[in-house]
Design an enzyme around this catalytic site. Structure first.
Site, PDB file in Angstrom:
ATOM      1  N   TYR A 258       0.840  -1.199   0.000  1.00  0.00           N
ATOM      2  CA  TYR A 258       0.000   0.000   0.000  1.00  0.00           C
ATOM      3  C   TYR A 258       0.872   1.244   0.000  1.00  0.00           C
ATOM      4  O   TYR A 258       2.026   1.234   0.442  1.00  0.00           O
ATOM      5  CB  TYR A 258      -0.965   0.024   1.189  1.00  0.00           C
ATOM      6  CG  TYR A 258      -0.306   0.079   2.553  1.00  0.00           C
ATOM      7  CD1 TYR A 258       0.103   1.285   3.117  1.00  0.00           C
ATOM      8  CD2 TYR A 258      -0.091  -1.090   3.293  1.00  0.00           C
ATOM      9  CE1 TYR A 258       0.704   1.331   4.367  1.00  0.00           C
ATOM     10  CE2 TYR A 258       0.509  -1.048   4.543  1.00  0.00           C
ATOM     11  CZ  TYR A 258       0.909   0.170   5.071  1.00  0.00           C
ATOM     12  OH  TYR A 258       1.512   0.222   6.302  1.00  0.00           O
ATOM     13  N   SER A 271       8.117   1.798  14.595  1.00  0.00           N
ATOM     14  CA  SER A 271       7.635   0.690  13.763  1.00  0.00           C
ATOM     15  C   SER A 271       6.432   1.111  12.933  1.00  0.00           C
ATOM     16  O   SER A 271       5.602   0.279  12.558  1.00  0.00           O
ATOM     17  CB  SER A 271       7.305  -0.525  14.634  1.00  0.00           C
ATOM     18  OG  SER A 271       6.402  -0.191  15.667  1.00  0.00           O
ATOM     19  N   GLY A 272       6.317   2.406  12.650  1.00  0.00           N
ATOM     20  CA  GLY A 272       5.313   2.891  11.709  1.00  0.00           C
ATOM     21  C   GLY A 272       3.977   3.243  12.309  1.00  0.00           C
ATOM     22  O   GLY A 272       2.983   3.334  11.573  1.00  0.00           O
ATOM     23  N   HIS A 276      -3.472   9.553  12.768  1.00  0.00           N
ATOM     24  CA  HIS A 276      -3.583  10.375  11.551  1.00  0.00           C
ATOM     25  C   HIS A 276      -5.034  10.420  11.074  1.00  0.00           C
ATOM     26  O   HIS A 276      -5.894   9.628  11.490  1.00  0.00           O
ATOM     27  CB  HIS A 276      -2.657   9.877  10.440  1.00  0.00           C
ATOM     28  CG  HIS A 276      -2.971   8.505   9.920  1.00  0.00           C
ATOM     29  ND1 HIS A 276      -4.006   8.232   9.042  1.00  0.00           N
ATOM     30  CD2 HIS A 276      -2.355   7.303  10.139  1.00  0.00           C
ATOM     31  CE1 HIS A 276      -4.026   6.950   8.741  1.00  0.00           C
ATOM     32  NE2 HIS A 276      -3.034   6.356   9.408  1.00  0.00           N
ATOM     33  N   CYS A 294      -1.830   1.803  12.538  1.00  0.00           N
ATOM     34  CA  CYS A 294      -1.974   3.178  13.025  1.00  0.00           C
ATOM     35  C   CYS A 294      -3.307   3.350  13.735  1.00  0.00           C
ATOM     36  O   CYS A 294      -4.205   2.502  13.636  1.00  0.00           O
ATOM     37  CB  CYS A 294      -1.893   4.161  11.861  1.00  0.00           C
ATOM     38  SG  CYS A 294      -0.235   4.314  11.145  1.00  0.00           S
ATOM     39  N   ASN A 296      -6.407   5.316  13.357  1.00  0.00           N
ATOM     40  CA  ASN A 296      -7.176   6.133  12.422  1.00  0.00           C
ATOM     41  C   ASN A 296      -8.134   7.035  13.180  1.00  0.00           C
ATOM     42  O   ASN A 296      -8.901   6.569  14.037  1.00  0.00           O
ATOM     43  CB  ASN A 296      -7.994   5.250  11.481  1.00  0.00           C
ATOM     44  CG  ASN A 296      -7.156   4.528  10.438  1.00  0.00           C
ATOM     45  OD1 ASN A 296      -7.698   3.809   9.603  1.00  0.00           O
ATOM     46  ND2 ASN A 296      -5.853   4.700  10.463  1.00  0.00           N
TER      47      ASN A 296
END
Length: 347
Positions: A258, A271-272, A276, A294, A296
Site C-alpha cells: 500500500y 515501527s510505523g 492520523h 496506526c 485512524n
C-alpha cells in the site's frame, strides 16, 4: 607555589590547578582563560586552593593568587597552556532542541556525541540535569555514542529543566578529551496524557488532570503482528502533514502493498505507528479495528490532536497482545526505573 608552573605547555586538561602558601594565607585565587570557567575550593586553613573541574584543551590560562603575610599582600601569577589533543569528544545533539518548544512530561533528554565514548563513567559524571521541580532520574547508555536521561516519574509540568555538560577536558578514553561545555534549557509544558484501549476503540486526552476530549479510533486489524497496534506506554515523537505511508518491506505489486498519503500524522513509535486522519474509516472508528497498525481518526479529531501535541506527551495504550518494545521509538517508560538504571555507567 602555583601548579602548573609559569610557562607550562601541553598540560593535560584533567590536571588540577593547585596553589599553596607555606608561610602565608591565601586571600584570593582567580583563573582566567579562553575556555571553561574554572573555580576552586580554599582549604579551611587558607593554605591551599585547588581547582574543582577539568580544563579546556588547547587553551591558555592565567592563574593569579593573592596571599597575605604579616599584613602584607603579595601577588603571584602563572601562565600556562593545555594540551591540544588530536581527538576530542563533542556533543553533536541534545534532544529536545527546537527553539521555543515546550515538551511533554514524559520527555527524555537524549545526548549524542561525535565519537564512541570509552570512559563512559567519566563522561556521565559531568552530565547534570537540574529541574526547577526536583525529581529522581538516571542516564542510560543506548550506544557507545548516545546516552539518554529518563526520570523515575514524569516531570512536573510547567517548569524549566537545565542540562549542563561540563565536558571540557574530561578524559573520555585513550588520548581523547572533552572539547567544550554544553548547556541547554528545556521547557516542560502541560501534562498531556492520552489513555486508550485498542479493543474498545477509544482514547481519552487529559491536560493537567482535566479531561479534554474522548476520541474514537480504528486501530490495527490484528491479522498479523505487523498490523497489530502495540500496547504500552508510548511518547509522541514528531508530527508532519502530509505524510506518505508505504507498506514496509514490500514493493508495488506485492501482496499487501500500500501507498497512502495521510494528513495530521503524529508518530508514536519507530515501527510505523501514527495517529492520523483517515476519512475512509470513519464508519469503523469507535467500533472496529481495520487499519494497518496506526490509530485512524476522523479528519477533525486528527487535526485537533495534531495541533495540541507536544513531543514527549504520553500515550498509554492497552488492549492488544503486542507489547511495544522499550527501544521502539521513545518507549523508554516500558522499562522499570530499576531496570533503566542498570544502563548507567555509574551503577
Amino acid at each position: 607555589m602555583i601548579t602548573p608552573g609559569n610557562g607550562g605547555a601541553s598540560v593535560k586538561p584533567d590536571s588540577p590547578i593547585e596553589v599553596k602558601a607555606s608561610n602565608a594565607t591565601l586571600e584570593n585565587v582567580t583563573v582566567q582563560g579562553e575556555g571553561a570557567t574554572i573555580t576552586g575550593k580554599l582549604s579551611a586553613d587558607r593554605k591551599t586552593w585547588r581547582s574543582d573541574r577539568t580544563l579546556t584543551p588547547g587553551a591558555s590560562y592565567t592563574v593569579t593568587a593573592q596571599s597575605k603575610h604579616d599584613g602584607k599582600l603579595n601577588t603571584a601569577t602563572s601562565k600556562f597552556s593545555t594540551l591540544k589533543p588530536a581527538k576530542t569528544l563533542s556533543v553533536i545533539d541534545v534532544t529536545p532542541n527546537l527553539k521555543g518548544e515546550e515538551v511533554g512530561v514524559g520527555m527524555p533528554i537524549m545526548v549524542r556525541f561525535n565519537r564512541p565514548v570509552t570512559d563512559k563513567a567519566a563522561v556521565e559524571r559531568v552530565l547534570q540535569v537540574t529541574p526547577e521541580k526536583p525529581v529522581e532520574g538516571a542516564w542510560r547508555w543506548i550506544t557507545s555514542d548516545q546516552v539518554i536521561y529518563r526520570t523515575k516519574t514524569y516531570w512536573a509540568p510547567h517548569q524549566k529543566v537545565r542540562f549542563n555538560a561540563q565536558l571540557a577536558g574530561v578524559p573520555a578514553g585513550k588520548d581523547v578529551y572533552g572539547a567544550k561545555d554544553v548547556t541547554q534549557t528545556i521547557s516542560i509544558g502541560a501534562a498531556q496524557i492520552t489513555t486508550g484501549n485498542i479493543s474498545k476503540h477509544r482514547m481519552t486526552v487529559t491536560r493537567d488532570g482535566e479531561e479534554l476530549r474522548t476520541l474514537p479510533f480504528s486501530a490495527g486489524n490484528g491479522q498479523t503482528r505487523e498490523y497489530t497496534t502495540t500496547s504500552g506506554v508510548h511518547l509522541l515523537m514528531e508530527k508532519a502533514s502530509p505524510v506518505t505511508m508505504t507498506s514496509p518491506g514490500r514493493k508495488e505489486g506485492d501482496p499487501g502493498y500500500y501507498k497512502t498519503v495521510v494528513d495530521y500524522a503524529v508518530r508514536f513509535s519507530n515501527s510505523g505507528e501514527f495517529t492520523h486522519s483517515a476519512p475512509w474509516s470513519v464508519g469503523s472508528q469507535g467500533s472496529a479495528n481495520v487499519s494497518h497498525g496506526c490509530l485512524n481518526l476522523s479528519p477533525s479529531n486528527a487535526k485537533w490532536y495534531y495541533d495540541i501535541m507536544q513531543r514527549g506527551d504520553v500515550l498509554k495504550l492497552t488492549g492488544s497482545d503486542r507489547e511495544v518494545e522499550w527501544n521502539n521509538g521513545w518507549s523508554f517508560w516500558q522499562e522499570s526505573f530499576d531496570d533503566w538504571k542498570q544502563g548507567s555507567a555509574l551503577t
